[in-house]
Write a protein that holds these residues in place. Structure first.
Motif, PDB file in Angstrom:
ATOM      1  N   HIS A   1       0.736  -1.079  -0.037  1.00 13.96           N
ATOM      2  CA  HIS A   1       0.098  -0.001  -0.091  1.00 13.96           C
ATOM      3  C   HIS A   1       0.910   1.176  -0.029  1.00 13.96           C
ATOM      4  N   ASP A   2       2.149   1.398   0.478  1.00 13.78           N
ATOM      5  CA  ASP A   2       2.992   2.424   0.265  1.00 13.78           C
ATOM      6  C   ASP A   2       3.623   2.716  -1.171  1.00 13.78           C
ATOM      7  N   PHE A   3       3.433   1.473  -2.021  1.00 14.50           N
ATOM      8  CA  PHE A   3       3.795   1.718  -3.127  1.00 14.50           C
ATOM      9  C   PHE A   3       2.657   1.795  -4.507  1.00 14.50           C
ATOM     10  N   GLY A   4       1.257   2.331  -3.801  1.00 12.21           N
ATOM     11  CA  GLY A   4       0.290   2.329  -4.709  1.00 12.21           C
ATOM     12  C   GLY A   4      -0.463   1.045  -4.904  1.00 12.21           C
ATOM     13  N   GLY A   5      -0.377  -0.079  -4.013  1.00 15.17           N
ATOM     14  CA  GLY A   5      -1.104  -1.356  -3.952  1.00 15.17           C
ATOM     15  C   GLY A   5      -0.327  -2.353  -4.628  1.00 15.17           C
ATOM     16  N   TRP A   6       0.804  -2.195  -5.184  1.00 15.93           N
ATOM     17  CA  TRP A   6       1.804  -3.330  -5.608  1.00 15.93           C
ATOM     18  C   TRP A   6       3.294  -2.875  -5.682  1.00 15.93           C
ATOM     19  N   VAL A   7       4.007  -3.805  -5.552  1.00 15.98           N
ATOM     20  CA  VAL A   7       5.425  -3.452  -5.369  1.00 15.98           C
ATOM     21  C   VAL A   7       6.208  -4.776  -5.665  1.00 15.98           C
ATOM     22  N   GLU A   8       7.284  -4.896  -6.447  1.00 16.81           N
ATOM     23  CA  GLU A   8       7.784  -6.248  -6.704  1.00 16.81           C
ATOM     24  C   GLU A   8       8.442  -6.818  -5.511  1.00 16.81           C
ATOM     25  N   GLN A   9       8.407  -8.110  -5.014  1.00 12.70           N
ATOM     26  CA  GLN A   9       9.030  -8.765  -4.170  1.00 12.70           C
ATOM     27  C   GLN A   9       8.810 -10.228  -4.263  1.00 12.70           C
ATOM     28  N   GLN A  10       9.519 -10.856  -3.674  1.00 11.17           N
ATOM     29  CA  GLN A  10       9.409 -12.302  -3.897  1.00 11.17           C
ATOM     30  C   GLN A  10       8.534 -13.096  -2.693  1.00 11.17           C
ATOM     31  N   TYR A  11       7.567 -13.781  -2.968  1.00  8.91           N
ATOM     32  CA  TYR A  11       6.317 -14.314  -2.016  1.00  8.91           C
ATOM     33  C   TYR A  11       6.450 -15.704  -2.031  1.00  8.91           C
TER      34      TYR A  11
ATOM     35  N   ASP B   1       9.526 -19.324  -9.320  1.00  8.70           N
ATOM     36  CA  ASP B   1       9.059 -19.114 -10.623  1.00  8.70           C
ATOM     37  C   ASP B   1       7.568 -19.664 -10.919  1.00  8.70           C
ATOM     38  N   ARG B   2       7.230 -20.540 -10.017  1.00  5.81           N
ATOM     39  CA  ARG B   2       6.084 -21.368 -10.158  1.00  5.81           C
ATOM     40  C   ARG B   2       4.826 -20.621 -10.693  1.00  5.81           C
ATOM     41  N   VAL B   3       3.947 -21.057 -11.524  1.00  4.96           N
ATOM     42  CA  VAL B   3       2.925 -20.286 -11.791  1.00  4.96           C
ATOM     43  C   VAL B   3       1.662 -21.509 -11.826  1.00  4.96           C
TER      44      VAL B   3
END
Length: 424
Positions: free
Chosen positions: A377-387, A394-396
């Motif tokens: 939320h500090d980045f407008g709703g989305w920020v790139e980071q690993q979850y 890299d699993r989809v």
């Protein structure tokens, strides 16, 4: 005590058996086996009143072996042992044929007692069952038998048996007449069960004979003595699951007419809970993210149905079924969770990334917990980071479906993750 009409008319030859042409027509496997004279171990599977016992009797009568009959509802281990003991006698020198009706009622030990003698050919087993043998018959017995499936008899074939029954009754009760449409009505109202149809004929004739000096089997009386519905149903049997399967597959296939038909058959049998559960499953499994509100609407319909009870429950359930049939379809959520579960069950889960771990306790920082976490939320709703864990980074699992709702979500995803001027 007089024998029931159905027993009096039981066919003695294959040519007199109605229905089961897929098994008994010239050139079919079972017909060829019977005519060949060599009898293998067999299991006849199908609903009541469709000829399993009749065909088994015909086969057994053709065998040049001693014939024994048992019924699984009453047979004991002692009965089976008594048959086995006959193998050493003069009568059993050529082996014996055991006709075992309702084999599903024998327990595992009882079925195991037959194994050795079935395998070496001393006993030839002809068994019948109304339940799916792949669920109810011991695997070792099943593997030594050929399963033949008997199907409900079509009305035109049933009508042949019904008309024959009326002819026999007319010989016994001179002057008996039958109104037009009676045989056809009985044939269609028995649900493919020839025995049920012949019982209806017997009741109709006895009623006509006792009520008038000039007996007439009327159509009105036929409607009264025939069972209310031709609908076959058993809440613990194959038909139950076949109807539920057909209901869901019809919804999935967007065929509201077929879905309503199967729903009607389930409701007509008095089953309300099972279709409610299956319809609710369909809302998430088959419509899913293509129309996310479907599960909310369907849940409301099901709640109304459960409060109303039958027969009024049919109305909100019909609404739910038609809604699901006409809604866009997506199984993307179902596929996604199944793929994720498959990885977990294979041991592919790895450690939770440190920046995602709980940091709400003293000493968390010393352990490296939650350090470096970026609050989206500090980045407008989305920020790139690993979850995901490192092993699966890299699993989809989820792939957006080709429907309006999910494609709109995909477009939003692209917009959300597009580079912003301040991030360049």
């Amino acid at each position: 005590m007089a024998s029931p009409l159905a027993d009096k008319l039981r066919p003695r030859a294959l040519e007199d058996v109605v229905g089961q042409s897929h098994l008994l027509a010239p050139g079919q496997v079972l017909r060829s086996i019977i005519e060949g004279g060599t009898i293998p171990n067999m299991i006849f599977y199908g609903p009541s009143g469709v000829g399993k016992t009749t065909v088994a009797n015909i086969i057994a009568n053709k065998a040049g072996k001693k014939l024994y009959r048992l019924n699984g509802t009453t047979a004991s281990t002692a009965d089976i042992k008594e048959i086995v003991s006959q193998l050493d006698t003069f009568e059993g020198r050529n082996g014996v044929v055991l006709y075992l009706d309702e084999i599903q009622y024998l327990n595992k030990k009882q079925q195991q007692n037959l194994l050795e003698f079935i395998e070496n050919g001393s006993i030839t087993l002809i068994a019948s069952t109304t339940e799916n043998p792949y669920f109810y018959v011991y695997n070792a017995v099943l593997s030594r038998c050929t399963v033949f499936e008997f199907k409900p008899v079509e009305p035109p074939e049933v009508q042949r048996a019904v008309e024959r029954a009326f002819r026999v009754c007319a010989e016994e009760y001179p002057g008996l007449t039958v109104e037009d449409g009676v045989a056809e009505h009985i044939s269609f109202s028995c649900g493919g069960d020839v025995r049920k149809a012949l019982n209806a004929v017997e009741m109709l004739v006895l009623s006509a004979v006792s009520s008038s000096e000039v007996p007439v089997a009327t159509l009105q009386a036929a409607k009264e003595v025939s069972q209310r519905s031709s609908n076959r149903y058993d809440r613990d049997g194959d038909v139950h699951y076949d109807l539920l399967s057909a209901l869901q597959k019809s919804i999935r296939g967007s065929d509201e007419n077929a879905a309503l038909h199967y729903l009607a058959r389930l409701l007509d049998s008095g089953d309300l809970i099972s279709p409610c559960r299956r319809i609710l499953v369909c809302a998430s499994e088959d419509i899913g993210l293509a129309y996310p509100m479907a599960v909310v609407v369907v849940k409301t319909c099901i709640d109304a149905a459960m409060q109303l009870g039958l027969p009024e429950a049919r109305i909100p359930l019909a609404e739910a079924v038609i809604l699901l049939c006409t809604a866009p379809k997506s199984n993307s959520a179902n596929v996604a969770i199944d793929a994720a579960l498959a990885d977990v069950r294979k041991g592919k889960y790895g450690d939770v990334p440190p920046h995602l771990k709980d940091g709400h306790y003293g000493g968390a920082n010393k352990l490296g917990r939650a350090i470096g976490y970026k609050y989206p939320h500090d980045f407008g709703g989305w920020v790139e980071q690993q979850y995901l864990p490192d092993e699966l980074r890299d699993r989809v699992y989820y792939h957006f479906g080709q429907n309006k709702t999910e494609q709109a979500a995909l477009a939003y995803r692209h917009q959300q993750r597009a580079p912003k001027p301040e991030q360049k």
